[in-house]
Scaffold this active site. Structure first.
Site, PDB file in Angstrom:
ATOM      1  N   GLU A   1       0.776  -1.143  -0.101  1.00 51.61           N
ATOM      2  CA  GLU A   1       0.038   0.001   0.104  1.00 51.61           C
ATOM      3  C   GLU A   1       0.877   1.403   0.036  1.00 51.61           C
ATOM      4  OE1 GLU A   1      -3.341  -0.174   2.783  1.00 51.61           O
ATOM      5  OE2 GLU A   1      -2.556  -2.224   3.577  1.00 51.61           O
TER       6      GLU A   1
ATOM      7  N   ARG B   1       5.924 -13.414   9.288  1.00 50.08           N
ATOM      8  CA  ARG B   1       6.484 -11.948   9.192  1.00 50.08           C
ATOM      9  C   ARG B   1       7.551 -11.875   9.920  1.00 50.08           C
ATOM     10  NH1 ARG B   1       2.318  -7.469  11.204  1.00 50.08           N
ATOM     11  NH2 ARG B   1       4.179  -6.220  10.423  1.00 50.08           N
TER      12      ARG B   1
ATOM     13  N   LYS C   1       4.304   4.017  10.909  1.00 51.02           N
ATOM     14  CA  LYS C   1       4.765   5.285  10.303  1.00 51.02           C
ATOM     15  C   LYS C   1       3.966   6.289  11.297  1.00 51.02           C
ATOM     16  CE  LYS C   1       1.811   8.062   6.792  1.00 51.02           C
ATOM     17  NZ  LYS C   1       0.834   8.183   5.656  1.00 51.02           N
TER      18      LYS C   1
END
Length: 642
Positions: free
Chosen positions: A99, A324, A334
């Protein structure tokens, strides 16, 4: 920020060189004592003004590229081998679908390595597909940075695509799903939808009142959503799945929502945008992805992924999930990094103390070291939680094999060798790597005045100290004979040593050469050689004090290490840096051969500052001003105090 005595971890053991080095006690006991060699006579100094004979022209040798013993091992065994055997398609097609709403971080490097590497290993192709279905959070700078990071890691996408390329086709399939009575328009509030799914107390699930409306009515309402009849959150298109299923991904997920935002590629054409759950599997189908590889957080989504493809009767890719990668002792969110930037704890998202990929690049971490790290960890379905020290260990080992060595002095003090003539000049050849002759060598001047690191001199001697002190000798790397400190001067206000005087300990003819116990790095003063090269050195320590900053009372900002950056504004480097700059990148890797970004390139000038650390040039460097970042220390610092 702190400027003072060096806290950089350095070895106090003797520095081994090819022409003079001590051996350990154990080694001395194991081998018979050899007769001392005749002392090496230094070259006569060249008279001032006399031109130096031109050295023979050497062919440029390619910079070494180091890779793990088998960079493809993670595709040959374990999870990824099983995935391939489950569907050994004739043409392997994968995709990396980020994204574009933030900078990639170290966890994404695993996804990039798996998806691009899996396709490359099996002779297939990998798309870079931007999942740009949320215009409220997407910015052009993220598209650019993501593409650069993929290429920096050495991968070339088969094609760069966008989910928005398929907005018309996705809309048509949404209408098709309504006609099949497998989707409906819902007007419930967020709270009502949560209650329909059992609520916080996991109560009974029940259907929305709009679920059984005629499909013609839902189709009309869906078109009204597109036409602008409703405001955001007043209407949704939901998939009619199976509320009895135990998997939450089957509880009538949202397929389309209304957003009042201009899209960076389609402008104001759309007021409704598809969700990830609707878009992802369909774009995979359009691109004929053979293996849709994602992290285990999407494991439950596999059921809805396959359900939607089956209901629309289109090609269904195979989705499989791997664990992951997460690195402890830092943050990658972020939103939280933005707080660090806003509060001026870091310079930006590319601050070398962060673990975004742009930050790791700026710090000087080679892309090959990151891929080696991922390959060494392997791939499985288990969640991988790794300490920063483990990552730095891989980087350190990678740099040891691939970058040249230079002499660097962080906190210099001048040493004047009183018994050498003022014009004394000896040119000494230094190898860029004692282990790899292919890296070549370079010449450095040795003169009456040299600079050493402040930590290599003591005002008072002791038996367990082997570097310079009044009355004690130490070797200068590759210089034929040691120097002995005699006197020193101090600043009366600060008490800091400002100058050391020494003698050149050349033995008398016929006298055996007494080898010093320690060799230290140095940089000579020689204006005609533009030596020394002055630099600002930024030494980075962990940004946070704990392994889990988010668990600290009061929030992660309370865990920031106040000593995460130490600046040495007056460091000095030997002249070999100029050749290292000309021959960059070190190492020469696919992702760094043709860098186009205005913020990239300087970090490919990498080297080991002998006895200090590994360094790379920072993008803030400019003509006449060298700025260096510490990549990693020479060895792990297990007892760092904050």
């Amino acid at each position: 920020m702190e400027n003072g005595a060096s806290k950089v971890e350095r070895s106090n053991d003797e520095f081994t060189t090819s022409n003079a080095a001590s051996t350990s006690n154990a080694a001395r006991m194991a081998k018979p004592k050899k007769q001392p060699k005749a002392p090496k006579v230094p070259k006569e100094p060249r008279p001032p003004g006399e031109p130096k004979a031109a050295p023979p022209k050497k062919e440029k040798t390619p910079n070494v590229s180091a890779a793990p013993a088998d960079p493809n091992s993670m595709f040959k065994e374990g999870f990824l081998k099983t995935v391939y055997n489950e569907k050994p398609a004739k043409r392997i097609v994968t995709r990396f679908p980020p994204e574009p709403n933030g900078y990639l971080h170290i966890g994404h490097s695993k996804a990039i390595a798996i998806n691009f590497g899996f396709a490359r290993y099996h002779g297939g192709d990998c798309y870079l597909r931007f999942d740009d279905t949320n215009p409220e959070a997407e910015e052009e700078k993220y598209f650019t940075a993501i593409k650069e990071m993929v290429e920096w890691l050495g991968f070339k996408p088969y094609n760069i695509t966008y989910s928005s390329d398929n907005f018309d086709k996705l809309y048509e399939l949404a209408e098709d799903l309504i006609r099949r009575d497998r989707a409906y328009v819902c007007h419930c509030t967020d709270t009502a939808v949560k209650l329909q799914r059992g609520g916080e107390n996991h109560g009974p699930r029940y259907a929305c009142t709009h679920r059984d409306r005629p499909k013609e009515e839902s189709l009309t309402e869906f078109k009204a959503m597109r036409a602008g009849k409703y405001k955001p959150r007043e209407a949704f298109l939901r998939m009619k799945q199976n509320l009895e299923d135990g998997n939450p991904q089957m509880w009538d997920l949202t397929a389309y929502r209304i957003l009042d935002a201009e899209h960076h590629r389609t402008g104001n054409k759309w007021r409704i945008y598809p969700t990830y759950d609707f878009t992802h599997c369909l774009c995979d189908s359009f691109e004929e992805i053979s293996h849709s590889l994602c992290t285990t957080e999407f494991q439950l989504s596999r059921v809805s992924y396959e359900w939607l493809c089956d209901e629309l009767e289109i090609y269904k890719p195979m989705q499989r999930e791997y664990g992951r990668l997460n690195v402890t002792g830092t943050i990658t969110s972020k939103r939280k990094i933005a707080k660090l930037v806003d509060n001026r704890f870091v310079r930006g998202f590319d601050d070398p103390r962060l673990y975004t990929l742009v930050a790791l690049r700026r710090r000087g971490v080679p892309p090959g070291a990151i891929l080696s790290f991922v390959n060494e960890l392997g791939v499985s379905t288990a969640f991988t939680n790794i300490q920063i020290s483990r990552f730095e260990q891989t980087v350190r080992r990678y740099l040891e094999q691939t970058v040249p060595r230079l002499m660097l002095v962080l906190d210099p003090i001048p040493v004047i060798i009183d018994d050498l003539p003022d014009e004394y000049l000896e040119e000494i050849e230094l190898p860029f790597s004692p282990k790899d002759p292919a890296m070549g060598s370079h010449i450095v001047p040795f003169t009456k005045t040299v600079y050493i690191d402040r930590s290599d001199f003591r005002e008072e001697d002791s038996k367990d100290y082997f570097r310079l002190a009044p009355g004690k000798a130490a070797g200068l790397l590759k210089v034929p004979f040691p120097i002995k400190a005699t006197t020193f001067s101090k600043d009366t206000e600060t008490g800091r040593v400002t100058e050391v005087h020494a003698t050149y300990e050349k033995p008398e003819e016929g006298t055996a050469f007494k080898k010093p116990k320690t060799y230290i790095q140095w940089v000579a003063a020689s204006p005609q050689h533009n030596s020394p090269i002055k630099a600002e050195v930024r030494v980075f320590n962990p940004l946070f004090k704990s392994e889990n900053p988010e668990a600290v009372e009061g929030g992660f900002l309370n865990d920031v290490n106040p000593n995460s950056e130490e600046i040495y504004p007056d460091a000095m480097i030997e002249t070999g840096l100029e050749e290292v700059r000309r021959r960059a990148p070190w190492p020469e890797e696919e992702g760094e051969k043709n860098l186009n970004s205005k913020d990239a390139g300087s970090e490919t000038v990498r080297f080991q500052g002998m006895r200090v650390a590994y360094f790379a040039m920072d993008k803030d460097s400019f003509e006449g001003k060298v700025i260096l970042n510490r990549i990693v220390s020479l060895k792990e610092d297990s007892g760092k105090a904050f």
